[in-house]
Structures are given as structure tokens and as C-alpha cells.
Design an enzyme around this catalytic site. Structure first.
Site, PDB file in Angstrom:
ATOM      1  N   ARG A  16      -3.393 -11.698   3.922  1.00  0.00           N
ATOM      2  CA  ARG A  16      -4.457 -11.153   3.277  1.00  0.00           C
ATOM      3  C   ARG A  16      -4.833 -11.852   1.734  1.00  0.00           C
ATOM      4  O   ARG A  16      -3.811 -11.545   1.175  1.00  0.00           O
ATOM      5  CB  ARG A  16      -4.511  -9.587   3.598  1.00  0.00           C
ATOM      6  CG  ARG A  16      -4.690  -8.907   4.679  1.00  0.00           C
ATOM      7  CD  ARG A  16      -5.884  -9.048   5.835  1.00  0.00           C
ATOM      8  NE  ARG A  16      -7.407  -9.467   5.120  1.00  0.00           N
ATOM      9  CZ  ARG A  16      -8.232  -8.979   4.443  1.00  0.00           C
ATOM     10  NH1 ARG A  16      -8.133  -7.420   4.362  1.00  0.00           N
ATOM     11  NH2 ARG A  16      -9.378  -9.394   4.012  1.00  0.00           N
TER      12      ARG A  16
ATOM     13  N   TYR B 187      -0.787  -9.847   0.730  1.00  0.00           N
ATOM     14  CA  TYR B 187       0.190  -9.500   1.543  1.00  0.00           C
ATOM     15  C   TYR B 187       0.164 -10.001   2.913  1.00  0.00           C
ATOM     16  O   TYR B 187      -0.962 -10.302   3.393  1.00  0.00           O
ATOM     17  CB  TYR B 187       0.379  -7.854   1.509  1.00  0.00           C
ATOM     18  CG  TYR B 187      -1.037  -7.229   2.002  1.00  0.00           C
ATOM     19  CD1 TYR B 187      -0.949  -6.628   3.578  1.00  0.00           C
ATOM     20  CD2 TYR B 187      -2.149  -6.614   1.353  1.00  0.00           C
ATOM     21  CE1 TYR B 187      -2.228  -6.450   4.067  1.00  0.00           C
ATOM     22  CE2 TYR B 187      -3.116  -6.113   1.851  1.00  0.00           C
ATOM     23  CZ  TYR B 187      -3.512  -5.967   3.149  1.00  0.00           C
ATOM     24  OH  TYR B 187      -4.451  -5.518   3.444  1.00  0.00           O
TER      25      TYR B 187
ATOM     26  N   HIS C 200      -7.549  -8.002  -2.336  1.00  0.00           N
ATOM     27  CA  HIS C 200      -8.882  -7.359  -2.148  1.00  0.00           C
ATOM     28  C   HIS C 200      -8.864  -5.859  -2.509  1.00  0.00           C
ATOM     29  O   HIS C 200      -7.734  -5.343  -2.585  1.00  0.00           O
ATOM     30  CB  HIS C 200      -9.287  -7.586  -0.799  1.00  0.00           C
ATOM     31  CG  HIS C 200      -8.304  -6.986   0.083  1.00  0.00           C
ATOM     32  ND1 HIS C 200      -7.428  -7.580   1.155  1.00  0.00           N
ATOM     33  CD2 HIS C 200      -8.463  -5.781   0.916  1.00  0.00           C
ATOM     34  CE1 HIS C 200      -6.710  -6.705   1.521  1.00  0.00           C
ATOM     35  NE2 HIS C 200      -7.471  -5.502   1.681  1.00  0.00           N
TER      36      HIS C 200
ATOM     37  N   HIS D 210     -10.691  -2.397  -1.391  1.00  0.00           N
ATOM     38  CA  HIS D 210     -11.488  -1.894  -0.341  1.00  0.00           C
ATOM     39  C   HIS D 210     -12.642  -0.840  -1.215  1.00  0.00           C
ATOM     40  O   HIS D 210     -12.268  -0.047  -2.036  1.00  0.00           O
ATOM     41  CB  HIS D 210     -10.822  -0.806   0.527  1.00  0.00           C
ATOM     42  CG  HIS D 210      -9.770  -1.699   1.395  1.00  0.00           C
ATOM     43  ND1 HIS D 210     -10.457  -2.118   2.661  1.00  0.00           N
ATOM     44  CD2 HIS D 210      -8.489  -2.012   1.162  1.00  0.00           C
ATOM     45  CE1 HIS D 210      -9.397  -2.548   3.279  1.00  0.00           C
ATOM     46  NE2 HIS D 210      -8.280  -2.700   2.416  1.00  0.00           N
TER      47      HIS D 210
ATOM     48  N   TYR E  12       0.803  -1.281   0.064  1.00  0.00           N
ATOM     49  CA  TYR E  12      -0.040  -0.004   0.042  1.00  0.00           C
ATOM     50  C   TYR E  12       0.855   1.259   0.125  1.00  0.00           C
ATOM     51  O   TYR E  12       2.015   1.277   0.521  1.00  0.00           O
ATOM     52  CB  TYR E  12      -0.909  -0.023   1.238  1.00  0.00           C
ATOM     53  CG  TYR E  12      -2.123  -0.794   1.270  1.00  0.00           C
ATOM     54  CD1 TYR E  12      -3.335  -0.437   0.782  1.00  0.00           C
ATOM     55  CD2 TYR E  12      -1.994  -2.080   1.853  1.00  0.00           C
ATOM     56  CE1 TYR E  12      -4.520  -1.412   0.717  1.00  0.00           C
ATOM     57  CE2 TYR E  12      -3.032  -3.087   1.715  1.00  0.00           C
ATOM     58  CZ  TYR E  12      -4.235  -2.503   1.299  1.00  0.00           C
ATOM     59  OH  TYR E  12      -5.386  -3.243   1.444  1.00  0.00           O
TER      60      TYR E  12
END
Lengths: 238, 200
Positions: free
Chosen positions: A160, A150, A163, A165, A111
Site C-alpha cells: 500500500r 506497508y 496514506h 484514512h 498500525y
């Protein structure tokens, strides 16, 4: 019929059978952060029937295209994807002209957020944030890069699943929704406490489906993700 | 009901560059922030709302996002469901604000707004508060009432439906500072002082 006549008097409650509990034994940080007492009932009033409205001017020309809105000196790395779907209420009515905000990690699982310390490369040409409005039929469309899995610190060897958000408003603050969209056939879904926190039978609604129709030849893979928000509890007669 | 609701998921720790980018100095335009009173001459009492979000250990969350939704000083919501034209809308006042707790050194949320008017004769003035954060799988709704509205609160149907010993969790404390009126509204997710959350 004037606009005010079509305004609902109340919205259906949150479908708690479709939602995670506030405290989840698998997702560690819920233990100290989740609401622990029962929510109190409240009669719907104007505060619950109203909410912010965002006009078309809220969305910039490149806001829906995450492959272009963060470019510095070239194209972002990764698998180009198109994510599209329809925002509907529980009665199947489209939710038109509502804001959809998205954010995600890059193709390496990193991120842009300053607090993300995962040892995977940033992509100078990818921010990972976007927004768009649904059209008159409740349809939305983003172009992006497929996010990667990640690691996170919830438990040993925790990863995770990939995905995206999403944050939505709908017509009132009662219809507000923040969720995550997953990808089909991801082996990590079975081990992810955040995905698994939602009851079986409901969690599958958060998994997008691959679509060859949405896929654009020699350019990008297509995924469909329909979203269902709370609807008016009494539908006005047509 | 023909369709089932999409389940909620946590906003996670990394929402800032998507939802509050300018506040966190990311290079992406932000639609809404903590400045809900963009003009100095806006009708109503100028107020600042500050607070923190505490977990079970009393740790202030540095990765929470708070949203506020409120009517203007006349008690009117800027939304088509509120057609009470006798209460004028105010140009430039949307009634919606959003702030992340990751930029203030004390993990506070900070909103500059106007004190809302009462929406009807029965209810005391209030602001709807929505909490999002890592570890919160469903966003949580609460209400902020004002400590100087005690008379109106004595017959407010929502506040009176809250058990007396928990009512105080919904009251923001007024403080007059050198820079203006400030209300402090701390949110406790758990513990003895757990904030009352509503099934809105």
C-alpha cells in the site's frame, strides 16, 4: 432567515463517475464483499437530510496532534508533517464545524491495530489516531508523522502506498465520506488496486500536495488536502 | 457544480483505534458507540439491535463497522433540518450509533437504543444503517424496518418500491428475551439474500 429556511431539500447524488465500483477486479476482497446488485433509488426524506452533529466539546486538546496524543516517554519517530485543507461542498461552499477523524500507520508502516501483523516496529509514542473540527471556513489541520508504505496480501509483492484514512460527516448522513489521502509522487500509487479502483481523472483528487507555505521552518513539512463533499442540489437564493 | 466530489475509499481493516477505540480497548477517547440509550428512563421502547455482516460465502465479517441514524420515539431527528417542534427532542438522545464487529466472539454488532417513531404518516418506522468494511470501496446505505410493524409497512412507499422478493432483507426480526426486546438484522453483501442497498 431562520435556520430551517437554509436547510437543503436534497443533496446531489453520489458522483458515481468519480467513485470506484463496488466490485473491483484488482482489489480481491471486493469480490465477496462488494454490493453486487444495483442500488435502489430512494426519494430524499428527513432521514437523508439529517445526521449526527458533533460539538466543539467532541475534540480534546491534543486530538489533532498525533505527535503528542500517543506519547508515553518521548517523541514519536519519523518525519513530522502538517496536514491541512478545506472541506467544501460541490458548489465551493465551506463545510464548517464538521468532524474530521483520521487514522494511519506509523513511520515504519505498522498500525497499532491488534490485527496488523506486519513485521515492522510499533512506536511506543505513536498511536496514529486523531480528530478535529473544521472551522467557520471549513478548514482543518492535523499534525502527524508521515506514514510509510506497508505490504498486504492482495497479490504477490503488494504494497500500500503511504496514506492517511479520513472520515467526515458534513451536514447529513448523505454527505458522509470515508476516504484515504495519499502523498504526491508516490511510485506505489501506480500499483495500488485501492487507489486505482477509482477512475482516472478522479483518483488524483485523493493525492495531497506539498506546500512550502504550510511547511514550518525547522519543524514540519506541510501538505494540503482539500475535500469535496456532496452539496445541496438546489442552492437557496441569497 | 464547480467542484468534483472526493472519491470514497474503503475504511480498511484497521479503523478500530481511530473510529471505535474504546470498544476495542485502545487508549483514545471514543465519541460514539453502540449505547444510544444512555439513560434508562428515555421515552420510547428500549430495544437491542444485533446482527452480522455476511460475505458471498456466508462468512461473518469480523472487521465491519456499522453506523445507525434514527429519529427518537416521537419520530423527530436531532438535527436543525427537522424543525417539527410538535415532536419533542429528547435530552441525551442523538440518534447516532457506531459499532465494530471485531469485539464480539460471534462478529455481531450490538446497539442499545429506542424504537424510533414514524417520521410521517406514510412511512413505517425505520433506522438508516451504514456499512463500512475492508473490501467495500463505497459505504453502503440500507434501512432497518421492524417485523412487528406489518400494517404500516403495507403502505410504506419505500418498502413497496422494493421488489417483493427482496423486501424481507430489510426487516429485523423481533424476539423477546430474558433481558428485553431484541431485533435481529443480518446484512448480506451478496448472494440470494443480498440486502437491498439504497442510492442515498
Amino acid at each position: 432567515m431562520s435556520k430551517s429556511d437554509t436547510q437543503p431539500q436534497s443533496y446531489t447524488p453520489r458522483d458515481w463517475d468519480s467513485m470506484a465500483g463496488f466490485i473491483d477486479s484488482g482489489y480481491k476482497s471486493t469480490g465477496k464483499r462488494g454490493v453486487s446488485r444495483n442500488l435502489l433509488e430512494i426519494n430524499p426524506d428527513l432521514a437523508a437530510l439529517t445526521g449526527p452533529a458533533f460539538g466543539a466539546e467532541s475534540v480534546g486538546e491534543l486530538d489533532h496532534d498525533l505527535t503528542r496524543n500517543g506519547r508515553v516517554n518521548g517523541e514519536p519517530l519519523g518525519e513530522r508533517i502538517i496536514v491541512t485543507g478545506q472541506v467544501l461542498d460541490e458548489h465551493g461552499n465551506p463545510v464548517p464545524h464538521t468532524l474530521v477523524e483520521v487514522w494511519q500507520c506509523n513511520a515504519a508502516g505498522r498500525y497499532v491495530h491488534k490485527k496488523d501483523v506486519h513485521d515492522a516496529p510499533l512506536d511506543p509514542n505513536f498511536l496514529g489516531a486523531g480528530r478535529c473540527m473544521t472551522d467557520a471556513e471549513g478548514r482543518y489541520r492535523f499534525i502527524s508523522i508521515k506514514p510509510a508504505a506497508y505490504p498486504w496480501g492482495n497479490h504477490p509483492n503488494a504494497w500500500r502506498p503511504a496514506h492517511i484514512h479520513l472520515s467526515l460527516f458534513g451536514p447529513s448522513i448523505s454527505t458522509r465520506l470515508v476516504t484515504q489521502m495519499y502523498f504526491p509522487d508516490d511510485p506505489l500509487l501506480a500499483f495500488d488496486p485501492i487507489y486505482q479502483s477509482v477512475p482516472a481523472g478522479a483518483r488524483e483528487r485523493m493525492v495531497s500536495r506539498f506546500s512550502l507555505d504550510v511547511t514550518e521552518e525547522a519543524w514540519a513539512l506541510g501538505y494540503i488536502f482539500d475535500i469535496v463533499l456532496r452539496g445541496p442540489s438546489a442552492t437557496p437564493e441569497a | 457544480m464547480t467542484l468534483k466530489q472526493t472519491p470514497s475509499q474503503t475504511v480498511g481493516p484497521f479503523f478500530a483505534y481511530g473510529l471505535t477505540p474504546e470498544q476495542y480497548l485502545y487508549d483514545f477517547r471514543q465519541l460514539v458507540d453502540g449505547q444510544m440509550r444512555p439513560r434508562e428512563d428515555m421515552p420510547g421502547e428500549a430495544i437491542r439491535i444485533v446482527g452480522r455482516v455476511f460475505d458471498a460465502d456466508g462468512q461473518a465479517a469480523e472487521d465491519a463497522m456499522i453506523e445507525l441514524w434514527q429519529p427518537n420515539a416521537a419520530g423527530r431527528f436531532n438535527h436543525p433540518a427537522d424543525q417539527r417542534t410538535e415532536r419533542p427532542l429528547i435530552e441525551g438522545f442523538s440518534g447516532f450509533g457506531r459499532f465494530g464487529t471485531g469485539t464480539d466472539p460471534d462478529a455481531r454488532f450490538i446497539f442499545d437504543t429506542v424504537k424510533p417513531g414514524a417520521i410521517d404518516d406514510r412511512q413505517a418506522p425505520f433506522i438508516t444503517v451504514i456499512v463500512f468494511m475492508r473490501g467495500l470501496l463505497n459505504h453502503a446505505y440500507t434501512r432497518l424496518y421492524f417485523s412487528d410493524d406489518q400494517a404500516a409497512q403495507a403502505h410504506d412507499p419505500v418498502l413497496q418500491s422494493v421488489p417483493a422478493e427482496r423486501r424481507q432483507t430489510l426487516i429485523a426480526e423481533r424476539r423477546d428475551t430474558a433481558t428485553g426486546v431484541e431485533y435481529n438484522f443480518d446484512i448480506h453483501m451478496q448472494g440470494e439474500r443480498e440486502t437491498v442497498f439504497f442510492d442515498l
